[in-house]
Design a protein around this motif. Structure first.
Motif, PDB file in Angstrom:
ATOM      1  N   GLY A 100       0.811  -1.198   0.000  1.00  0.00           N
ATOM      2  CA  GLY A 100       0.000   0.000   0.000  1.00  0.00           C
ATOM      3  C   GLY A 100       0.848   1.252   0.000  1.00  0.00           C
ATOM      4  N   VAL A 101       0.201   2.383  -0.215  1.00  0.00           N
ATOM      5  CA  VAL A 101       0.851   3.686  -0.150  1.00  0.00           C
ATOM      6  C   VAL A 101       0.009   4.584   0.747  1.00  0.00           C
ATOM      7  CG1 VAL A 101       1.922   3.484  -2.421  1.00  0.00           C
ATOM      8  CG2 VAL A 101      -0.353   4.497  -2.221  1.00  0.00           C
ATOM      9  N   THR A 102       0.651   5.564   1.339  1.00  0.00           N
ATOM     10  CA  THR A 102      -0.039   6.515   2.196  1.00  0.00           C
ATOM     11  C   THR A 102       0.082   7.904   1.589  1.00  0.00           C
ATOM     12  OG1 THR A 102       0.428   5.198   4.179  1.00  0.00           O
ATOM     13  CG2 THR A 102      -0.175   7.498   4.510  1.00  0.00           C
ATOM     14  N   VAL A 103      -1.047   8.566   1.423  1.00  0.00           N
ATOM     15  CA  VAL A 103      -1.069   9.898   0.819  1.00  0.00           C
ATOM     16  C   VAL A 103      -1.725  10.871   1.797  1.00  0.00           C
ATOM     17  CG1 VAL A 103      -1.177   8.906  -1.487  1.00  0.00           C
ATOM     18  CG2 VAL A 103      -3.291   9.543  -0.335  1.00  0.00           C
ATOM     19  N   GLY A 104      -1.436  12.144   1.608  1.00  0.00           N
ATOM     20  CA  GLY A 104      -1.982  13.152   2.492  1.00  0.00           C
ATOM     21  C   GLY A 104      -3.356  13.621   2.056  1.00  0.00           C
ATOM     22  N   ILE A 105      -4.248  13.800   3.025  1.00  0.00           N
ATOM     23  CA  ILE A 105      -5.555  14.406   2.788  1.00  0.00           C
ATOM     24  C   ILE A 105      -5.766  15.467   3.863  1.00  0.00           C
ATOM     25  CG2 ILE A 105      -6.572  12.375   1.677  1.00  0.00           C
ATOM     26  CD1 ILE A 105      -7.921  11.704   4.345  1.00  0.00           C
ATOM     27  N   ASP A 106      -6.743  16.314   3.670  1.00  0.00           N
ATOM     28  CA  ASP A 106      -7.021  17.353   4.641  1.00  0.00           C
ATOM     29  C   ASP A 106      -7.360  16.741   6.004  1.00  0.00           C
ATOM     30  OD1 ASP A 106      -7.488  19.899   5.668  1.00  0.00           O
ATOM     31  OD2 ASP A 106      -9.634  19.809   5.179  1.00  0.00           O
ATOM     32  N   GLY A 107      -6.576  17.062   7.007  1.00  0.00           N
ATOM     33  CA  GLY A 107      -6.838  16.581   8.355  1.00  0.00           C
ATOM     34  C   GLY A 107      -6.253  15.233   8.689  1.00  0.00           C
ATOM     35  N   GLY A 108      -5.496  14.627   7.777  1.00  0.00           N
ATOM     36  CA  GLY A 108      -4.927  13.316   8.076  1.00  0.00           C
ATOM     37  C   GLY A 108      -4.238  12.705   6.873  1.00  0.00           C
ATOM     38  N   VAL A 109      -4.274  11.384   6.803  1.00  0.00           N
ATOM     39  CA  VAL A 109      -3.681  10.655   5.685  1.00  0.00           C
ATOM     40  C   VAL A 109      -4.672   9.605   5.195  1.00  0.00           C
ATOM     41  CG1 VAL A 109      -1.314  10.993   6.510  1.00  0.00           C
ATOM     42  CG2 VAL A 109      -2.567   8.931   7.170  1.00  0.00           C
ATOM     43  N   LEU A 110      -4.389   9.082   4.011  1.00  0.00           N
ATOM     44  CA  LEU A 110      -5.230   8.047   3.414  1.00  0.00           C
ATOM     45  C   LEU A 110      -4.352   6.887   2.993  1.00  0.00           C
ATOM     46  CD1 LEU A 110      -7.922   7.026   2.208  1.00  0.00           C
ATOM     47  CD2 LEU A 110      -7.328   8.264   0.110  1.00  0.00           C
ATOM     48  N   GLU A 111      -4.694   5.694   3.478  1.00  0.00           N
ATOM     49  CA  GLU A 111      -4.006   4.469   3.088  1.00  0.00           C
ATOM     50  C   GLU A 111      -4.707   3.879   1.873  1.00  0.00           C
ATOM     51  OE1 GLU A 111      -3.072   0.011   4.943  1.00  0.00           O
ATOM     52  OE2 GLU A 111      -4.514   1.357   5.893  1.00  0.00           O
ATOM     53  N   VAL A 112      -3.947   3.704   0.787  1.00  0.00           N
ATOM     54  CA  VAL A 112      -4.449   3.043  -0.426  1.00  0.00           C
ATOM     55  C   VAL A 112      -3.737   1.701  -0.473  1.00  0.00           C
ATOM     56  CG1 VAL A 112      -4.779   3.239  -2.921  1.00  0.00           C
ATOM     57  CG2 VAL A 112      -4.621   5.313  -1.515  1.00  0.00           C
ATOM     58  N   ALA A 113      -4.470   0.606  -0.303  1.00  0.00           N
ATOM     59  CA  ALA A 113      -3.826  -0.681  -0.056  1.00  0.00           C
ATOM     60  C   ALA A 113      -4.563  -1.814  -0.771  1.00  0.00           C
ATOM     61  CB  ALA A 113      -3.766  -0.950   1.440  1.00  0.00           C
ATOM     62  N   ARG A 114      -3.986  -3.003  -0.664  1.00  0.00           N
ATOM     63  CA  ARG A 114      -4.604  -4.201  -1.236  1.00  0.00           C
ATOM     64  C   ARG A 114      -4.599  -5.305  -0.188  1.00  0.00           C
ATOM     65  NH1 ARG A 114      -6.290  -5.664  -6.159  1.00  0.00           N
ATOM     66  NH2 ARG A 114      -6.268  -7.865  -6.782  1.00  0.00           N
ATOM     67  N   ARG A 115      -5.787  -5.840   0.098  1.00  0.00           N
ATOM     68  CA  ARG A 115      -5.935  -6.884   1.094  1.00  0.00           C
ATOM     69  C   ARG A 115      -6.881  -7.963   0.574  1.00  0.00           C
ATOM     70  NH1 ARG A 115      -2.364  -4.153   2.449  1.00  0.00           N
ATOM     71  NH2 ARG A 115      -1.925  -3.200   4.495  1.00  0.00           N
ATOM     72  N   GLY A 116      -6.441  -9.210   0.643  1.00  0.00           N
ATOM     73  CA  GLY A 116      -7.278 -10.325   0.224  1.00  0.00           C
ATOM     74  C   GLY A 116      -7.729 -10.232  -1.217  1.00  0.00           C
ATOM     75  N   GLY A 117      -6.881  -9.658  -2.084  1.00  0.00           N
ATOM     76  CA  GLY A 117      -7.214  -9.538  -3.499  1.00  0.00           C
ATOM     77  C   GLY A 117      -8.099  -8.356  -3.844  1.00  0.00           C
ATOM     78  N   HIS A 118      -8.323  -7.439  -2.886  1.00  0.00           N
ATOM     79  CA  HIS A 118      -9.189  -6.286  -3.102  1.00  0.00           C
ATOM     80  C   HIS A 118      -8.421  -4.995  -2.800  1.00  0.00           C
ATOM     81  CE1 HIS A 118     -12.790  -8.903  -3.251  1.00  0.00           C
ATOM     82  NE2 HIS A 118     -12.162  -9.593  -2.310  1.00  0.00           N
ATOM     83  N   ASP A 119      -8.637  -3.976  -3.611  1.00  0.00           N
ATOM     84  CA  ASP A 119      -8.068  -2.669  -3.324  1.00  0.00           C
ATOM     85  C   ASP A 119      -8.987  -1.928  -2.357  1.00  0.00           C
ATOM     86  OD1 ASP A 119      -5.816  -2.962  -4.946  1.00  0.00           O
ATOM     87  OD2 ASP A 119      -6.908  -2.304  -6.733  1.00  0.00           O
ATOM     88  N   ILE A 120      -8.388  -1.313  -1.347  1.00  0.00           N
ATOM     89  CA  ILE A 120      -9.163  -0.661  -0.296  1.00  0.00           C
ATOM     90  C   ILE A 120      -8.609   0.728   0.000  1.00  0.00           C
ATOM     91  CG2 ILE A 120      -9.778  -2.868   0.780  1.00  0.00           C
ATOM     92  CD1 ILE A 120      -7.679  -2.231   2.952  1.00  0.00           C
TER      93      ILE A 120
END
Length: 285
Positions: A100-120
């Motif tokens: 996964g990767v972590t990106v910045g959003i207003d007020g925090g961060v967002l994890e863009v990841a893959r778990r169990g064959g699904h992007d989340i």
């Protein structure tokens, strides 16, 4: 090879040092758990599909496919990727399983990841009430009784092992390099081990007779140091910890393989979090 139930008794004056080393370890573990962008800060769990969709707690319209997650941002929306502001359309590319990767959003961060064959997607905000109100995790007192000698028995080749997940219907597949043999009060036990994060280390997911009584029902986790040249390892259940799913429903944690459901009561390590105990009390009211 005979496996001892526990190491030889230590001198009485070593007990304070043993207790202090455990307290320092657990304090570090708690600090990492309560990090401003750690799992206690997760505010949602969103599953991406091929259909573009928006979510209430983050910018952009999201979808995924063979080329990985894609976001389309409105003119007044922005993400921070690798310290650079991103506007318009952004393609993340295929994400590896458990990556996964972590990106910045207003007020925090967002994890863009893959778990169990699904992007989340999992937004994380430091002001999330679960993190703000966190008061630590109860534990059993550290005890030398639960520092056990064991032996790692490698498989001829790593075995792909499918396990369930905290999310119903989801599965995870891990390569298991071997098993760990040990004994408790003369009872021989064997658990399947997965690879740990540190080179050569091992990770054990397990339940036991305390699960659902004093400890979290679904799983606990234990890190075991790398085996020595004779395969010897130390199994220290005082350092058994909860996975994120013990605290939040926004986790996709793996469940133990069936052979790791121990028939004994491991009265060591972390107990059920206060947050889950509060949930149980509310359910009974």
């Amino acid at each position: 090879m005979t496996i001892n139930d526990a190491p030889a008794p230590a001198a009485a004056d070593a007990q304070p040092q043993f207790d202090e080393e455990w307290r320092q370890w657990h304090r570090r573990h708690e600090e990492a758990r309560a990090d401003r962008h750690g799992f206690l800060a997760v505010t949602g769990l969103h599953w991406l599909t091929s259909a573009p969709q928006r979510f209430p707690d983050m910018p952009g319209e999201w979808h995924t496919g063979e080329s990985g997650p894609v976001v389309a941002l409105d003119a007044d929306e922005v993400l921070v990727v690798d310290d650079l502001p991103i506007r318009g359309r952004h393609e993340f590319g295929p994400i590896a399983e458990r990556g996964g990767v972590t990106v910045g959003i207003d007020g925090g961060v967002l994890e863009v990841a893959r778990r169990g064959g699904h992007d989340i997607l999992r937004p994380r905000r430091p002001d999330h009430p679960l993190r703000v109100a966190y008061r630590g995790t109860p534990t059993y007192p550290p005890s030398r009784r639960w520092v056990l000698s064991g032996r790692f028995v490698p498989f001829d080749s790593p075995r792909p092992t499918t396990v369930g997940a905290a999310v119903e219907g989801l599965t995870h597949v891990y390569d298991a390099p071997g098993q760990i043999e040990f004994a408790v009060d003369g009872v021989p036990l064997t658990v399947t081990a997965f690879n740990g994060h540190a080179p050569g280390s091992l990770s054990v997911l397990f339940t036991d007779a305390t699960s659902g009584v004093t400890t979290y029902p679904a799983n606990r986790s234990l890190v075991v140091g790398a085996p020595d040249e004779r395969g010897r390892v130390t199994v220290d259940f005082n350092r058994a910890t909860n996975l994120p799913c013990a605290y939040t429903d926004y986790a996709t944690c793996p469940l133990p393989p069936s052979e790791n459901r121990l028939p004994i009561a491991v009265e060591a390590g972390e107990k059920t979090p206060y947050e889950r105990l509060a949930d149980s009390s509310a359910d009974r009211s």
